[in-house]
Design a protein around this motif. Structure first.
Motif, PDB file in Angstrom:
ATOM      1  N   UNK A 113       0.816  -1.210   0.000  1.00 32.67           N
ATOM      2  CA  UNK A 113       0.000   0.000   0.000  1.00 32.67           C
ATOM      3  C   UNK A 113       0.852   1.265   0.000  1.00 32.67           C
ATOM      4  N   UNK A 114       1.973   1.246   0.735  1.00 29.94           N
ATOM      5  CA  UNK A 114       2.837   2.423   0.854  1.00 29.94           C
ATOM      6  C   UNK A 114       4.293   1.977   0.877  1.00 29.94           C
ATOM      7  N   UNK A 115       4.926   1.947  -0.303  1.00 28.88           N
ATOM      8  CA  UNK A 115       6.322   1.488  -0.367  1.00 28.88           C
ATOM      9  C   UNK A 115       7.283   2.362   0.444  1.00 28.88           C
ATOM     10  N   UNK A 116       6.927   3.606   0.717  1.00 25.77           N
ATOM     11  CA  UNK A 116       7.795   4.525   1.448  1.00 25.77           C
ATOM     12  C   UNK A 116       7.422   4.620   2.928  1.00 25.77           C
ATOM     13  N   UNK A 117       6.740   3.631   3.458  1.00 28.25           N
ATOM     14  CA  UNK A 117       6.318   3.657   4.859  1.00 28.25           C
ATOM     15  C   UNK A 117       7.536   3.627   5.770  1.00 28.25           C
ATOM     16  N   UNK A 140       9.618   3.216   9.564  1.00 22.18           N
ATOM     17  CA  UNK A 140       9.826   2.123  10.505  1.00 22.18           C
ATOM     18  C   UNK A 140       8.704   2.051  11.544  1.00 22.18           C
ATOM     19  N   UNK A 141       8.239   3.203  11.996  1.00 23.09           N
ATOM     20  CA  UNK A 141       7.161   3.224  12.982  1.00 23.09           C
ATOM     21  C   UNK A 141       5.871   2.635  12.405  1.00 23.09           C
ATOM     22  N   UNK A 142       5.555   2.985  11.172  1.00 26.79           N
ATOM     23  CA  UNK A 142       4.352   2.457  10.531  1.00 26.79           C
ATOM     24  C   UNK A 142       4.464   0.940  10.322  1.00 26.79           C
ATOM     25  N   UNK A 200       2.070  -1.884  12.003  1.00 30.54           N
ATOM     26  CA  UNK A 200       1.375  -2.876  11.179  1.00 30.54           C
ATOM     27  C   UNK A 200       1.699  -4.285  11.651  1.00 30.54           C
ATOM     28  N   UNK A 201       2.957  -4.536  11.967  1.00 26.88           N
ATOM     29  CA  UNK A 201       3.352  -5.865  12.445  1.00 26.88           C
ATOM     30  C   UNK A 201       2.665  -6.191  13.768  1.00 26.88           C
ATOM     31  N   UNK A 202       2.617  -5.229  14.669  1.00 26.03           N
ATOM     32  CA  UNK A 202       1.946  -5.440  15.956  1.00 26.03           C
ATOM     33  C   UNK A 202       0.453  -5.701  15.747  1.00 26.03           C
ATOM     34  N   UNK A 203      -0.165  -4.926  14.859  1.00 25.84           N
ATOM     35  CA  UNK A 203      -1.587  -5.110  14.588  1.00 25.84           C
ATOM     36  C   UNK A 203      -1.849  -6.486  13.993  1.00 25.84           C
ATOM     37  N   UNK A 204      -0.981  -6.944  13.108  1.00 21.84           N
ATOM     38  CA  UNK A 204      -1.141  -8.277  12.530  1.00 21.84           C
ATOM     39  C   UNK A 204      -0.952  -9.368  13.564  1.00 21.84           C
ATOM     40  N   UNK A 205       0.026  -9.184  14.446  1.00 19.80           N
ATOM     41  CA  UNK A 205       0.312 -10.163  15.495  1.00 19.80           C
ATOM     42  C   UNK A 205      -0.874 -10.302  16.437  1.00 19.80           C
TER      43      UNK A 205
END
Length: 80
Positions: free
Chosen positions: A23-27, A29-31, A35-40
């Protein structure tokens, strides 16, 4: 928490990270971390909504069986 639960949650974190990259190739580190935490965490919440883990489901099945047998006995049905 078993190893299978951890693998499922790690896969959710990985999938969320890859979805963010798409969705956002330039995201930043915080984003990506968010996202990883939300997926976990999302995997565990999704499992709760869809039926829980196997251990919880087995316990629920055992208690349901006991309640059903008691209800049948109250009605005069033979539960054996």
């Amino acid at each position: 928490m078993g190893i299978l639960d951890f693998v499922e949650e790690a896969a959710g974190a990985f999938a969320a990270d890859k979805a963010l990259e798409a969705a956002d190739p330039n995201a930043g580190l915080l984003a990506k971390g968010a996202a990883a935490f939300a997926g976990f965490e999302g995997v565990s919440k999704l499992k709760e909504v869809l039926g829980g883990s196997g251990d919880e489901q087995a316990n629920a099945d055992q208690s349901d069986t006991g309640e059903t047998a008691a209800a049948n006995d109250d009605q005069g049905n033979d539960s054996a």
